[in-house]
Design an enzyme around this catalytic site. Structure first.
Site, PDB file in Angstrom:
ATOM      1  N   GLU A 167      -3.452   7.258  -4.412  1.00 24.11           N
ATOM      2  CA  GLU A 167      -3.593   6.863  -5.812  1.00 24.11           C
ATOM      3  C   GLU A 167      -5.053   6.959  -6.273  1.00 24.11           C
ATOM      4  O   GLU A 167      -5.956   6.798  -5.458  1.00 24.11           O
ATOM      5  CB  GLU A 167      -3.063   5.433  -6.017  1.00 24.11           C
ATOM      6  N   ARG A 180       0.854  -1.185   0.000  1.00 18.04           N
ATOM      7  CA  ARG A 180       0.000   0.000   0.000  1.00 18.04           C
ATOM      8  C   ARG A 180       0.890   1.234   0.000  1.00 18.04           C
ATOM      9  O   ARG A 180       1.905   1.285   0.706  1.00 18.04           O
ATOM     10  CB  ARG A 180      -0.909   0.026   1.234  1.00 18.04           C
ATOM     11  N   HIS A 236      -0.859   0.067  -9.988  1.00 23.59           N
ATOM     12  CA  HIS A 236      -1.535  -0.891  -9.104  1.00 23.59           C
ATOM     13  C   HIS A 236      -2.076  -2.101  -9.891  1.00 23.59           C
ATOM     14  O   HIS A 236      -3.283  -2.344  -9.933  1.00 23.59           O
ATOM     15  CB  HIS A 236      -2.674  -0.205  -8.323  1.00 23.59           C
TER      16      HIS A 236
HETATM   17  C1  DGY Z   1      -5.535  -6.198  -2.985  1.00 20.70           C
HETATM   18  O1  DGY Z   1      -6.046  -7.293  -3.235  1.00 20.70           O
HETATM   19  O2  DGY Z   1      -5.461  -5.755  -1.836  1.00 20.70           O
HETATM   20  C2  DGY Z   1      -5.030  -5.426  -4.149  1.00 20.70           C
HETATM   21  O3  DGY Z   1      -4.144  -4.445  -3.773  1.00 20.70           O
HETATM   22  C3  DGY Z   1      -6.190  -4.840  -4.924  1.00 20.70           C
HETATM   23  O4  DGY Z   1      -6.865  -3.956  -4.127  1.00 20.70           O
END
Ligand code: DGY
Length: 320
Positions: free
Chosen positions: A268, A239, A286
């Site tokens: 983001e 994250r 991402h």
């Molecule tokens: C997750 O599965 O946490 C990915 O980052 C997509 O949000």
């Protein structure tokens, strides 16, 4: 008996929509955008459950305003910092995530970032695309060799361990910090560090795989970067908020951090624009889990949780 009514907050993969359509009275928004705030509350009126994702924010405030009819939200994500689990639990709202099925895809992306950052893939690719490549040179675009270097993994859960396996194949030495030490069979040849500071001190490369919590927010900051060996490479597929962008950008500018590979960003998709100007920052939007197989599996796992709840069983991935 009528089918339970569920909302899919996004246009998830076709196979997921088909299964949801087969088994539920399914509602799909016209447009594939993440509703939040009042729009999210409005979308969730009149449904018994929802398949949500990490860009739908369920703060305590929002949860308090959700209709009583809504009994379960199943997230199409392993991360769940977008849901206030305590607030949901006190309201009797069940929350689930979709772990495990994205371990390989996410670790593959972390490896991609580690190699791309250390081998200067952004600068190299730009050179070709801009017509600036004028022939082989013995000293052009020299990168960092991972072989024999220490990889520090923060968060040695399933994704962290999948990353460790990949990097062992590169000849890297695995070090990790985790809330608790792994059992000997899971730890293998990796070296455990009881504190994150101790890990930073040995991390020639750092790959972030922990959850985002108040304790890990801005864990990578000016102080912890200063603990690292000279010229480390930093990779983040977890994250964005775990990294203090101002500190990392300053360290990339000065060369204290030689390169970074980032798939996730604080705030983001509005990432700090300074990253765009830094050739040593290799950036992805991402896409950690973005393969067809994995995204289908994430959707099916979320639907398994909804199925269990509506069959009167305990969903396997219930949180809290
Ligand atoms: C997750 O599965 O946490 C990915 O980052 C997509 O949000």
């Amino acid at each position: 008996m009528p089918k339970p009514k569920i909302l899919l907050t996004r246009h998830y993969p076709e196979a997921v929509i088909e299964r949801a359509h087969r088994d539920y009275d399914m509602v799909l928004p016209d447009r594939d955008v993440s509703a939040n705030g009042d729009d999210l509350i409005a979308q969730l009126q009149g449904v018994d459950g929802a398949l949500i994702c990490a860009s739908n924010k369920f703060s305590a405030d929002i949860i308090a305003k959700l209709p009583e009819q809504l009994k379960i939200i199943a997230s199409f994500s392993v991360g769940y910092e977008h849901v206030d689990i305590d607030a949901a639990n006190s309201k009797g709202l069940i929350v689930t995530n979709s772990p495990d099925v994205l371990n390989d895809a996410t670790a593959d992306t972390a490896l991609l970032l580690l190699l791309a950052a250390s081998r200067r893939a952004r600068e190299a690719s730009e050179m070709v695309i801009q017509g600036q490549w004028h022939g082989w040179s013995p000293t052009k675009l020299l990168g960092v060799q991972p072989t024999g270097k220490r990889l520090g993994i923060i968060g040695m859960g399933r994704i962290g361990r999948a990353m460790a396996d990949r990097c062992r194949a590169l000849g890297m030495k695995i070090h990790y910090h985790n809330r608790s030490r792994l059992s000997a069979d899971l730890e293998g040849d990796a070296t455990y560090h009881a504190t994150s500071d101790a890990l930073f001190k040995v991390a020639d490369f750092l790959s972030i795989h922990c959850e985002m919590t108040p304790q890990t927010t801005k864990l990578v900051n000016a102080r912890t970067i200063a603990l690292m060996p000279p010229s480390p490479v930093i990779v983040n597929t977890a994250r964005g908020g775990i990294v203090d962008d101002t500190a990392l950008i300053a360290a990339l500018k000065s060369g204290r951090v030689v390169a970074a590979g980032l798939d996730v960003f604080d705030g983001e998709p509005n990432l700090n624009p300074e990253y765009l100007t830094l050739p040593t920052a290799f950036l992805l939007p991402h896409i950690g889990s973005a393969t067809v197989d994995t995204r289908n599996a994430m959707g099916f796992r979320a639907l398994d949780n909804l199925d269990a709840y509506f069959a009167g069983e305990q969903p396997g991935d219930r949180l809290g």
